[in-house]
Design a protein around this motif. Structure first.
Motif, PDB file in Angstrom:
ATOM      1  N   CYS A 297       0.828  -1.211   0.000  1.00  0.00           N
ATOM      2  CA  CYS A 297       0.000   0.000   0.000  1.00  0.00           C
ATOM      3  C   CYS A 297       0.862   1.261   0.000  1.00  0.00           C
ATOM      4  N   PHE A 298       1.940   1.236   0.757  1.00  0.00           N
ATOM      5  CA  PHE A 298       2.845   2.388   0.770  1.00  0.00           C
ATOM      6  C   PHE A 298       3.501   2.567  -0.595  1.00  0.00           C
ATOM      7  N   ALA A 299       3.904   1.450  -1.191  1.00  0.00           N
ATOM      8  CA  ALA A 299       4.504   1.515  -2.523  1.00  0.00           C
ATOM      9  C   ALA A 299       3.507   2.006  -3.566  1.00  0.00           C
ATOM     10  N   MET A 300       2.231   1.718  -3.377  1.00  0.00           N
ATOM     11  CA  MET A 300       1.224   2.192  -4.325  1.00  0.00           C
ATOM     12  C   MET A 300       1.251   3.718  -4.420  1.00  0.00           C
ATOM     13  N   PHE A 301       1.434   4.370  -3.281  1.00  0.00           N
ATOM     14  CA  PHE A 301       1.485   5.838  -3.290  1.00  0.00           C
ATOM     15  C   PHE A 301       2.829   6.358  -3.784  1.00  0.00           C
ATOM     16  N   THR A 302       3.921   5.788  -3.295  1.00  0.00           N
ATOM     17  CA  THR A 302       5.243   6.326  -3.655  1.00  0.00           C
ATOM     18  C   THR A 302       5.647   6.002  -5.082  1.00  0.00           C
ATOM     19  N   LEU A 303       5.185   4.875  -5.622  1.00  0.00           N
ATOM     20  CA  LEU A 303       5.594   4.465  -6.969  1.00  0.00           C
ATOM     21  C   LEU A 303       4.619   4.900  -8.052  1.00  0.00           C
ATOM     22  N   TYR A 304       3.348   5.092  -7.712  1.00  0.00           N
ATOM     23  CA  TYR A 304       2.354   5.334  -8.755  1.00  0.00           C
ATOM     24  C   TYR A 304       1.536   6.612  -8.517  1.00  0.00           C
ATOM     25  N   VAL A 305       0.868   6.698  -7.380  1.00  0.00           N
ATOM     26  CA  VAL A 305      -0.084   7.791  -7.166  1.00  0.00           C
ATOM     27  C   VAL A 305       0.615   9.146  -7.098  1.00  0.00           C
ATOM     28  N   LEU A 306       1.598   9.293  -6.218  1.00  0.00           N
ATOM     29  CA  LEU A 306       2.268  10.592  -6.043  1.00  0.00           C
ATOM     30  C   LEU A 306       3.038  11.035  -7.287  1.00  0.00           C
ATOM     31  N   PRO A 307       3.779  10.147  -7.957  1.00  0.00           N
ATOM     32  CA  PRO A 307       4.428  10.582  -9.207  1.00  0.00           C
ATOM     33  C   PRO A 307       3.430  10.943 -10.304  1.00  0.00           C
ATOM     34  N   ALA A 308       2.313  10.186 -10.409  1.00  0.00           N
ATOM     35  CA  ALA A 308       1.368  10.415 -11.500  1.00  0.00           C
ATOM     36  C   ALA A 308       0.598  11.722 -11.334  1.00  0.00           C
ATOM     37  N   PHE A 309       0.205  12.056 -10.109  1.00  0.00           N
ATOM     38  CA  PHE A 309      -0.666  13.215  -9.903  1.00  0.00           C
ATOM     39  C   PHE A 309       0.023  14.430  -9.286  1.00  0.00           C
ATOM     40  N   PHE A 310       1.137  14.219  -8.618  1.00  0.00           N
ATOM     41  CA  PHE A 310       1.796  15.335  -7.927  1.00  0.00           C
ATOM     42  C   PHE A 310       3.262  15.506  -8.319  1.00  0.00           C
ATOM     43  N   GLN A 311       3.719  14.736  -9.294  1.00  0.00           N
ATOM     44  CA  GLN A 311       5.091  14.814  -9.778  1.00  0.00           C
ATOM     45  C   GLN A 311       6.111  14.701  -8.639  1.00  0.00           C
ATOM     46  N   MET A 312       5.840  13.871  -7.687  1.00  0.00           N
ATOM     47  CA  MET A 312       6.749  13.611  -6.565  1.00  0.00           C
ATOM     48  C   MET A 312       7.398  12.254  -6.828  1.00  0.00           C
ATOM     49  N   TYR A 313       8.661  12.292  -7.321  1.00  0.00           N
ATOM     50  CA  TYR A 313       9.281  11.093  -7.858  1.00  0.00           C
ATOM     51  C   TYR A 313      10.228  10.373  -6.894  1.00  0.00           C
ATOM     52  N   GLU A 314      10.720  11.046  -5.877  1.00  0.00           N
ATOM     53  CA  GLU A 314      11.784  10.478  -5.054  1.00  0.00           C
ATOM     54  C   GLU A 314      11.303   9.878  -3.740  1.00  0.00           C
ATOM     55  N   LEU A 315      10.009   9.900  -3.504  1.00  0.00           N
ATOM     56  CA  LEU A 315       9.520   9.380  -2.226  1.00  0.00           C
ATOM     57  C   LEU A 315       9.619   7.859  -2.130  1.00  0.00           C
ATOM     58  N   TRP A 316       9.899   7.199  -3.245  1.00  0.00           N
ATOM     59  CA  TRP A 316      10.063   5.754  -3.205  1.00  0.00           C
ATOM     60  C   TRP A 316      11.222   5.342  -2.302  1.00  0.00           C
ATOM     61  N   ARG A 317      12.132   6.272  -2.042  1.00  0.00           N
ATOM     62  CA  ARG A 317      13.272   5.941  -1.177  1.00  0.00           C
ATOM     63  C   ARG A 317      12.822   5.630   0.250  1.00  0.00           C
ATOM     64  N   TYR A 318      11.668   6.157   0.639  1.00  0.00           N
ATOM     65  CA  TYR A 318      11.161   5.872   1.974  1.00  0.00           C
ATOM     66  C   TYR A 318      10.550   4.480   2.091  1.00  0.00           C
ATOM     67  N   ASN A 319      10.443   3.784   0.967  1.00  0.00           N
ATOM     68  CA  ASN A 319       9.931   2.405   1.024  1.00  0.00           C
ATOM     69  C   ASN A 319      10.798   1.529   1.918  1.00  0.00           C
ATOM     70  N   ALA A 320      12.079   1.904   2.038  1.00  0.00           N
ATOM     71  CA  ALA A 320      12.995   1.096   2.844  1.00  0.00           C
ATOM     72  C   ALA A 320      12.520   0.988   4.289  1.00  0.00           C
ATOM     73  N   TRP A 321      11.903   2.056   4.807  1.00  0.00           N
ATOM     74  CA  TRP A 321      11.445   2.028   6.190  1.00  0.00           C
ATOM     75  C   TRP A 321      10.281   1.056   6.377  1.00  0.00           C
ATOM     76  N   VAL A 322       9.383   1.036   5.424  1.00  0.00           N
ATOM     77  CA  VAL A 322       8.248   0.116   5.516  1.00  0.00           C
ATOM     78  C   VAL A 322       8.705  -1.328   5.325  1.00  0.00           C
ATOM     79  N   ILE A 323       9.675  -1.510   4.426  1.00  0.00           N
ATOM     80  CA  ILE A 323      10.210  -2.854   4.223  1.00  0.00           C
ATOM     81  C   ILE A 323      10.947  -3.325   5.479  1.00  0.00           C
ATOM     82  N   ALA A 324      11.598  -2.403   6.179  1.00  0.00           N
ATOM     83  CA  ALA A 324      12.234  -2.760   7.450  1.00  0.00           C
ATOM     84  C   ALA A 324      11.196  -3.250   8.451  1.00  0.00           C
TER      85      ALA A 324
END
Length: 459
Positions: free
Chosen positions: A177-204
């Motif tokens: 669910c977190f990746a859904m926002f960082t990889l698809y939703v935020l880049p597609a609608f808000f041009q926020m491309y680098e938030l995928w780096r925070y996926n590491a915290w959820v994966i931890a």
């Protein structure tokens, strides 16, 4: 991102190494590999390529190979992660084993069409993928998979399996669910491309769930939950044809032999009264009729047990089960407590088999005698059957595997197949009920079976 790569791929390898034949395991490991591919792409872009450039190793051919490898890893994550997650959720859902075979074969190919078509679209300048197209299939895939995992927890009747489903969902759903926002939703609608780096915290967090559950429940929490789910799928095999017939016939032939010996012994001693002989013969006839019913009910070796529902009185049926076990009760104090006097919609033959099995297990746990309690009570929505013995009990390791197919603690008995409790669990589950065991060494065992009230016969 190196941590993400190593952590996820390690989980994927361990899953495949321990249970490679189970589809659920393969799809869960596929999630780990596709998610780890995103980490690989980041490691190559952030570290490998800059390192090669600093060392002047980045010749044109090497640069081309590294760039293509980075792109391939990135696309595998973007397109593969939603697909593998949804396929895992579908296979993990309780009703999946009952689906039509043609649907099972077609579904993976139908669902892979949208990811495959993604390659036909050109991404906008600066975008790694064509977000305007991918967003319309990737997010529904992840949402649908999450809903199915949560619903599978709510549908699970067995408390032990529900815990395992909860652990699996806790490990799989939040990072997706977190990746859904960082990889698809935020880049597609808000041009926020680098938030995928925070996926590491959820994966931890996911890895912490795996490690924590492995410490408490055995080797790798996710793997344990998958192995426990073998119960749901292998029950289809053990409750078909030969296996169940062997088990049912073994029990009923044992009853026939016991009462036959009883009649013979009383006749030789001259103590046989006509009334008692008639009662014993009725038990023998009931056992032979039950064998016939089981033969008739099971249609073939590869088909599941078919329930034939009718309105019955559980108190009368429990008393009948005890009467059929009378020769084994001579050294046991039997306590019957039938608080609930109402009816139950169920399969008479199958419930007779279930309750006889549980009672037989209780008696075998008390070879020197003891106390057997059969209690029938009710709650607001449930009819509760409790069968309790004062025997040796089970330790945590035995209790954990009590419902596993082919597991038995009676290794000295040639005719014991280890199918009793797994069969009982399946039949109770088919009645929309639950079955739980409470036991401690030296304190006996209680088996609780709960059945829903107000269940109507099918039209």
């Amino acid at each position: 991102m190196l941590f993400v790569l190593i952590g996820l791929w390690t989980v994927g390898v361990l899953l495949l190494a321990t249970d490679p034949k189970r589809p659920i395991t393969r799809w869960l490991s596929a999630i780990a590999f596709t998610g780890g591919s995103g980490g690989l792409s980041a490691v190559m872009g952030d570290h490998v390529i800059p390192y090669a450039f600093e060392r002047q190793w980045l010749t044109a051919p090497v640069a081309l190979v590294l760039a293509k490898a980075e792109l391939a890893s990135s696309l595998l994550c973007y397109y593969g992660l939603p697909y593998t997650f949804l396929m895992f959720a579908i296979h993990y859902y309780p009703d999946y084993p009952l689906w039509d075979r043609r649907a099972k074969r077609l579904l993976p190919w139908l669902l892979i069409v949208p990811p495959a078509v993604s390659f036909a679209f050109e991404p906008m300048r600066g975008d790694p993928i064509p977000y305007r197209y991918v967003i319309f299939w990737a997010t529904p895939y992840i949402i649908a998979g999450t809903v199915m995992l949560i619903h599978s927890i709510l549908r699970e009747r067995n408390s032990f399996l529900r815990r395992n489903r909860l652990l699996t969902t806790t490990a799989a759903a939040p990072p997706l669910c977190f990746a859904m926002f960082t990889l698809y939703v935020l880049p597609a609608f808000f041009q926020m491309y680098e938030l995928w780096r925070y996926n590491a915290w959820v994966i931890a967090f996911t890895l912490a769930v795996i490690i924590g559950s492995s410490l408490r429940y055995g080797f790798m929490g996710l793997q344990i939950s998958i192995q426990n789910q073998k119960l749901d799928y292998t029950l289809r095999a053990i409750t078909s044809g030969t296996s169940i017939l062997n088990h049912a016939i073994k029990n009923d032939v044992g009853k026939i032999r016991l009462f036959g010996e009883k009649i013979k012994s009383e006749a030789e001693e001259g103590n046989a009264s006509p009334e008692q002989v008639v009662q014993d013969v009725e038990v023998i006839m009931a056992a032979s009729q039950h064998i016939y019913d089981m033969l008739y009910r099971i249609q073939g070796q590869t088909q599941e047990v078919e329930l034939r529902l009718e309105k019955l009185r559980p108190a009368e049926l429990l008393s009948e089960c005890l009467r059929m076990l009378a020769p084994q009760l001579s050294s046991v104090e039997v306590k019957e407590q039938y608080v609930y006097k109402g009816a139950l919609i169920g399969d008479r033959a199958q419930l007779t088999e279930v309750w006889t099995n549980v009672m037989t297990n209780a008696l075998e746990a008390m070879p020197q005698g003891g106390s057997l309690t059969v209690r029938l009570t009710e709650t607001k929505r449930k009819i509760v059957v409790e069968i309790k013995d004062s025997g040796s009990g089970m330790d945590k390791a035995q209790l954990k595997r009590a419902f596993d197919p082919f597991y038995t603690t009676k290794s000295g008995k040639k005719l014991n197949f280890g199918l009793g409790l797994s069969y009982c669990y399946n039949i109770v589950h088919k009645h929309k009920g639950t079955m739980n065991i409470h036991s401690k060494p030296g304190q006996g065992t209680s088996v609780f079976m709960q059945f829903p009230k107000n269940k109507r016969l099918p039209a």
